[in-house]
Design a protein around this motif. Structure first.
Motif, PDB file in Angstrom:
ATOM      1  N   GLU A 152       0.798  -1.223   0.000  1.00  0.00           N
ATOM      2  CA  GLU A 152       0.000   0.000   0.000  1.00  0.00           C
ATOM      3  C   GLU A 152       0.832   1.274   0.000  1.00  0.00           C
ATOM      4  O   GLU A 152       0.566   2.214  -0.746  1.00  0.00           O
ATOM      5  N   SER A 153       1.828   1.364   0.875  1.00  0.00           N
ATOM      6  CA  SER A 153       2.540   2.628   1.034  1.00  0.00           C
ATOM      7  C   SER A 153       3.876   2.352   1.724  1.00  0.00           C
ATOM      8  O   SER A 153       4.418   1.248   1.624  1.00  0.00           O
ATOM      9  N   LEU A 154       4.402   3.337   2.436  1.00  0.00           N
ATOM     10  CA  LEU A 154       5.655   3.185   3.171  1.00  0.00           C
ATOM     11  C   LEU A 154       5.685   4.201   4.305  1.00  0.00           C
ATOM     12  O   LEU A 154       4.889   5.144   4.346  1.00  0.00           O
ATOM     13  N   SER A 155       6.615   3.998   5.226  1.00  0.00           N
ATOM     14  CA  SER A 155       6.784   4.902   6.365  1.00  0.00           C
ATOM     15  C   SER A 155       8.035   5.745   6.153  1.00  0.00           C
ATOM     16  O   SER A 155       9.154   5.228   6.199  1.00  0.00           O
ATOM     17  N   PHE A 156       7.859   7.041   5.923  1.00  0.00           N
ATOM     18  CA  PHE A 156       9.005   7.909   5.693  1.00  0.00           C
ATOM     19  C   PHE A 156       9.998   7.849   6.850  1.00  0.00           C
ATOM     20  O   PHE A 156      11.208   8.012   6.666  1.00  0.00           O
ATOM     21  N   SER A 157       9.483   7.623   8.068  1.00  0.00           N
ATOM     22  CA  SER A 157      10.335   7.726   9.253  1.00  0.00           C
ATOM     23  C   SER A 157      11.471   6.728   9.259  1.00  0.00           C
ATOM     24  O   SER A 157      12.482   6.950   9.927  1.00  0.00           O
ATOM     25  N   PHE A 158      11.323   5.599   8.524  1.00  0.00           N
ATOM     26  CA  PHE A 158      12.428   4.643   8.543  1.00  0.00           C
ATOM     27  C   PHE A 158      12.631   3.877   7.241  1.00  0.00           C
ATOM     28  O   PHE A 158      13.482   2.994   7.177  1.00  0.00           O
ATOM     29  N   PHE A 159      11.899   4.205   6.188  1.00  0.00           N
ATOM     30  CA  PHE A 159      12.025   3.448   4.940  1.00  0.00           C
ATOM     31  C   PHE A 159      13.457   3.472   4.409  1.00  0.00           C
ATOM     32  O   PHE A 159      13.964   2.474   3.891  1.00  0.00           O
ATOM     33  N   ALA A 169      14.542   9.667  16.779  1.00  0.00           N
ATOM     34  CA  ALA A 169      14.815   8.979  15.520  1.00  0.00           C
ATOM     35  C   ALA A 169      14.615   9.954  14.370  1.00  0.00           C
ATOM     36  O   ALA A 169      13.560  10.579  14.246  1.00  0.00           O
ATOM     37  N   VAL A 170      15.632  10.085  13.530  1.00  0.00           N
ATOM     38  CA  VAL A 170      15.594  11.020  12.402  1.00  0.00           C
ATOM     39  C   VAL A 170      15.721  10.224  11.107  1.00  0.00           C
ATOM     40  O   VAL A 170      16.654   9.444  10.925  1.00  0.00           O
ATOM     41  N   SER A 171      14.784  10.437  10.185  1.00  0.00           N
ATOM     42  CA  SER A 171      14.768   9.715   8.922  1.00  0.00           C
ATOM     43  C   SER A 171      15.977  10.057   8.070  1.00  0.00           C
ATOM     44  O   SER A 171      16.441  11.203   8.046  1.00  0.00           O
ATOM     45  N   GLN A 641       0.982  -4.951   8.803  1.00  0.00           N
ATOM     46  CA  GLN A 641       1.383  -3.754   8.060  1.00  0.00           C
ATOM     47  C   GLN A 641       1.928  -2.677   8.999  1.00  0.00           C
ATOM     48  O   GLN A 641       1.390  -2.460  10.079  1.00  0.00           O
ATOM     49  N   HIS A 642       2.953  -2.018   8.574  1.00  0.00           N
ATOM     50  CA  HIS A 642       3.644  -0.906   9.245  1.00  0.00           C
ATOM     51  C   HIS A 642       3.756  -1.043  10.768  1.00  0.00           C
ATOM     52  O   HIS A 642       3.351  -0.155  11.504  1.00  0.00           O
ATOM     53  N   PRO A 643       4.345  -2.155  11.286  1.00  0.00           N
ATOM     54  CA  PRO A 643       4.617  -2.187  12.724  1.00  0.00           C
ATOM     55  C   PRO A 643       5.543  -1.036  13.103  1.00  0.00           C
ATOM     56  O   PRO A 643       6.422  -0.649  12.338  1.00  0.00           O
ATOM     57  N   GLY A 644       5.297  -0.449  14.274  1.00  0.00           N
ATOM     58  CA  GLY A 644       6.129   0.672  14.706  1.00  0.00           C
ATOM     59  C   GLY A 644       5.967   1.918  13.875  1.00  0.00           C
ATOM     60  O   GLY A 644       6.835   2.795  13.909  1.00  0.00           O
ATOM     61  N   ASP A 645       4.868   2.046  13.142  1.00  0.00           N
ATOM     62  CA  ASP A 645       4.690   3.157  12.209  1.00  0.00           C
ATOM     63  C   ASP A 645       4.966   4.497  12.880  1.00  0.00           C
ATOM     64  O   ASP A 645       4.376   4.831  13.904  1.00  0.00           O
ATOM     65  N   SER A 646       5.869   5.259  12.298  1.00  0.00           N
ATOM     66  CA  SER A 646       6.265   6.600  12.741  1.00  0.00           C
ATOM     67  C   SER A 646       7.033   6.599  14.051  1.00  0.00           C
ATOM     68  O   SER A 646       7.468   7.646  14.513  1.00  0.00           O
ATOM     69  N   LEU A 647       7.180   5.431  14.672  1.00  0.00           N
ATOM     70  CA  LEU A 647       7.967   5.332  15.902  1.00  0.00           C
ATOM     71  C   LEU A 647       8.977   4.191  15.758  1.00  0.00           C
ATOM     72  O   LEU A 647       8.896   3.181  16.457  1.00  0.00           O
ATOM     73  N   PRO A 648       9.930   4.313  14.860  1.00  0.00           N
ATOM     74  CA  PRO A 648      10.836   3.189  14.585  1.00  0.00           C
ATOM     75  C   PRO A 648      11.668   2.769  15.778  1.00  0.00           C
ATOM     76  O   PRO A 648      12.111   1.635  15.870  1.00  0.00           O
ATOM     77  N   ASN A 649      11.902   3.685  16.712  1.00  0.00           N
ATOM     78  CA  ASN A 649      12.725   3.327  17.866  1.00  0.00           C
ATOM     79  C   ASN A 649      11.901   2.733  19.001  1.00  0.00           C
ATOM     80  O   ASN A 649      12.409   2.532  20.103  1.00  0.00           O
ATOM     81  N   SER A 650      10.614   2.433  18.750  1.00  0.00           N
ATOM     82  CA  SER A 650       9.800   1.792  19.777  1.00  0.00           C
ATOM     83  C   SER A 650       9.514   0.336  19.447  1.00  0.00           C
ATOM     84  O   SER A 650       9.083  -0.422  20.319  1.00  0.00           O
ATOM     85  N   ASN A 651       9.731  -0.077  18.203  1.00  0.00           N
ATOM     86  CA  ASN A 651       9.319  -1.402  17.768  1.00  0.00           C
ATOM     87  C   ASN A 651      10.211  -1.824  16.606  1.00  0.00           C
ATOM     88  O   ASN A 651      10.514  -1.006  15.740  1.00  0.00           O
ATOM     89  N   SER A 652      10.598  -3.089  16.595  1.00  0.00           N
ATOM     90  CA  SER A 652      11.470  -3.561  15.514  1.00  0.00           C
ATOM     91  C   SER A 652      10.937  -4.826  14.859  1.00  0.00           C
ATOM     92  O   SER A 652      11.691  -5.537  14.209  1.00  0.00           O
TER      93      SER A 652
END
Length: 682
Positions: A152-159, A169-171, A641-652
């Motif tokens: 569907e899409s992607l997460s800018f925060s960690f793609f 966390a900085v993209s 889909q998108h585990p940890g979305d927008s919070l990459p440092n909370s979930n891996s």
């Protein structure tokens, strides 16, 4: 649909003079009448009024003894963004299969956990944000087949990977001061992460694995494809890339899915508006009605247009601003190349995908057929996934002939839009240029299907609470539909009331969603009328009865029903995309199961709600979506889909251990199975 796009702004300005009744007012009157008369007619709180014939099809549809029984206990909710696993009932386990970046063809490039894979490598790997999917057995096998998976899409925060700066966390997405992309290869990688993966899989020693196969394929946001049906070759599809309006490039925001009895996959283009931009002021009605604007969702692929490496306007095409001259000189119509149902032949990797325009252009959320029978036409149902949008169906002109299948059957037929009446009846309104209301606005059927939303406005269809996936009960032929939520209140910019709140409607706003069901008159797929009712209301367990109308408990509370699937045994599976509300905080997103045939009256009520059971809970900030059962019922494929979305440092997820920049969360297909090898759920 993405959690970041749950509440799109109103976009119904300057579209029509009519004022269709909002579904909420229809539902209010329907429930009030049903509850008042249920004692006299002997119905349950969720059942249809006696005499309508909605549920009297078979013993299984009214609590029949032959209906299967779910034989697992509900799992507990797993609240928290940092939950990094999958919760399943006792006796169940799962295998990871096809996480984002899985090498599936070509050079088979390995996934780089720091997000540094190139665009060329991404084109040979599975895409991101797994969504709808279907399993196509090879030679009838239950242990070897092709899995078609939407991205569907992607997460800018960690793609593109991320780094930690000051505890944040900085993209690593390269952007300018206006946060617009500047790296052409990163843009190509994003385009290549969308679309569909076709992957051969095989079960070996009880576990599924990817096969390095000549059938494997990536269809991306840049893959050439053709148009067919009434809009093909028309002026509305003309661009500088395709002056004759017959060819397109790519498929985007692939969300729901469908299939055909002749063995093809249907992928559905949903929120295409997020990728294209226009600087026109005012935005023309045909674009405004689809919420096209200057910013989109922030992809802004057009910002690298003019780069020395650009090939054949690959970046320029995302700017749909009209320039001087004809449509064939610019990309003013590029948005019209998206929002379609796309047919893919999974068994032939050399075949071009086909955009079937007869099924209409909208934010498609599925293209599920009703019950398929030889000698009868086939109906395909699709929701337009935005608040206050419509339910559509397409009915083929020809009857299904399994001995002589027509590969272009989806080009000939009638597109309808639904109107729901207070008394539990409904009607399908044909969107045909022969209708004087449409002929006064449009010049051709090509325009009608391309601007199906406007056509729905003109014929006064019923705005709905984000209509999403549908599925068909294999025993009764009834169609179930998820309505995810709706919090748009009051008048929109044109002064039209899109939400008719009333004291008789206790779910105002509808933050929790519900599942609706309907049945075609005479069980005829080509019927122009139907009957409808509500199957279950999502709600927090602790809410009062005006909100928690189905009596849900902590064992099955849910919100944001989204994915929906009847397996061949009569088990209905409901998947959720909560969008950050109170239920999500209590449970995380989840997968529930119920057998409607076991219910007295066929709807979830306080008395029978224990039949609705929670099978699975996903990791933090994910959406649970995409579902299909193998023919032997021993594996249930589900997408996270998108585990940890927008919070990459909370979930891996699916990586274990503490989050880190080199442990990117990855959308993943999982294969759920019983440890004893038995059938799922029963």
């Amino acid at each position: 649909m993405s959690k970041t796009d749950k509440n799109p702004t109103a976009h119904h300005s300057d579209i029509a003079e009519t004022t269709p009744r909002h579904f909420r007012s229809v539902l209010s009157a329907r429930l009030s009448r049903r509850d008042a008369l249920r004692a006299g007619f002997g119905t349950t709180a969720g059942g249809m009024l006696a005499g309508t014939g909605l549920y009297g099809c078979s013993s299984d549809s009214n609590g029949g003894d032959s209906a299967p029984e779910l034989r697992f206990e509900s799992v507990a909710g797993q609240p928290g963004a940092d939950f990094n696993g999958i919760a399943l009932p006792e006796g169940y386990t799962y295998d990871l299969l096809i996480p984002w970046g899985t090498p599936i063809l070509g050079d088979m490039p390995a996934f780089k956990p720091d997000g540094s894979n190139t665009a060329a490598e991404q084109a040979q790997q599975s895409g991101e944000w797994h969504d709808g999917m279907e399993f196509f057995p090879i030679e009838g096998s239950a242990t070897n087949g092709l899995l078609c998976v939407n991205h569907e899409s992607l997460s800018f925060s960690f793609f593109h990977g991320y780094r930690m700066e000051g505890g944040e966390a900085v993209s690593n997405r390269e952007t300018n001061a206006d946060d617009l992309p500047t790296n052409p290869d990163q843009v190509r990688k994003e385009i290549n992460s969308h679309g569909v993966s076709v992957v051969e899989i095989q079960r070996v020693a009880g576990k599924w694995q990817v096969v390095d196969s000549g059938r494997n394929r990536r269809i991306t946001g840049a893959t050439p494809m053709r148009f067919s049906g009434p809009a093909a070759g028309s002026a509305v599809l003309q661009t500088a890339y395709s002056p004759d309006g017959t060819q397109g490039r790519g498929t985007l925001n692939n969300c729901g899915r469908g299939f055909t009895p002749w063995g093809t996959y249907l992928t559905c283009e949903e929120n295409f508006r997020g990728y294209l931009t226009t600087q026109e002021d005012p935005v023309p009605e045909e674009k405004n009605r689809y919420a096209l604007n200057a910013g989109g969702f922030g992809f802004r692929w057009d910002n690298v247009a003019g780069d020395a490496s650009e090939d054949n306007d690959e970046f320029r095409r995302w700017d749909i601003t009209a320039t001087a001259g004809s449509a064939s000189a610019d990309y003013r119509n590029e948005a019209n190349h998206f929002g379609w149902i796309v047919e893919i032949d999974p068994m032939d990797p050399s075949s071009a995908p086909v955009k079937r325009t007869a099924l209409g252009r909208l934010a498609h959320e599925g293209a599920q057929p009703g019950r398929i029978e030889a000698g009868r036409p086939i109906a395909f149902y699709t929701g337009d996934d935005d608040q206050n949008e419509y339910l559509f169906k397409f009915v083929t002109a020809d009857a299904w002939d399994p001995d002589n299948p027509d590969p272009d059957m989806l080009d000939k037929g009638t597109l309808y839009v639904a109107k729901f009446n207070d008394d539990g009846s409904g009607e399908w309104i044909a969107l045909d240029i022969a209708d004087s209301r449409l002929a006064a606005r449009f010049s051709s059927q090509a325009e009608v299907v391309t601007y199906a939303r406007i056509a729905g406005d003109l014929v006064e269809a019923t705005p709905m609470d984000r209509p999403e996936w549908s599925t068909t009960d294999p025993a009764t032929g009834e169609i179930y539909l998820t309505l995810t939520n709706n919090d748009e209140k009051g008048d929109d910019a044109s002064g039209r009331n899109r939400w008719e709140a009333s004291a008789a409607n206790p779910r105002d706003p509808n933050n929790w969603g519900h599942v609706l069901r309907f049945r075609e008159a005479g069980d005829d797929p080509a019927a122009t009328s139907f009957t409808w009712d509500i199957f279950v209301f999502g709600a927090p367990a602790g809410a009062d009865s005006t909100i928690n109308r189905s009596g849900l408990t902590t064992d099955n509370e849910f919100a944001g029903p989204d994915g929906l699937y009847f397996d061949p045994r009569g088990v209905l599976w409901i998947q959720t995309d909560n969008g950050g509300n109170a239920v999500a905080d209590a449970t995380n997103d989840q997968l529930l199961a119920v057998v409607p045939g076991r219910l007295n009256g066929n709807a979830i009520t306080t008395e029978n709600q224990s039949e609705l059971k929670r099978m699975m809970v996903g990791p933090g900030r994910c959406e649970v979506t995409g579902i299909v059962l193998t023919p032997d019922a021993r594996t249930l494929f589900v997408n996270v889909q998108h585990p940890g979305d927008s919070l990459p440092n909370s979930n891996s997820f699916p990586a274990t251990g503490a989050p880190a920049p080199n442990k990117l969360p990855r959308s993943t297909t999982i294969a759920i199975r019983r440890e004893d090898g038995g059938e799922i759920a029963l």
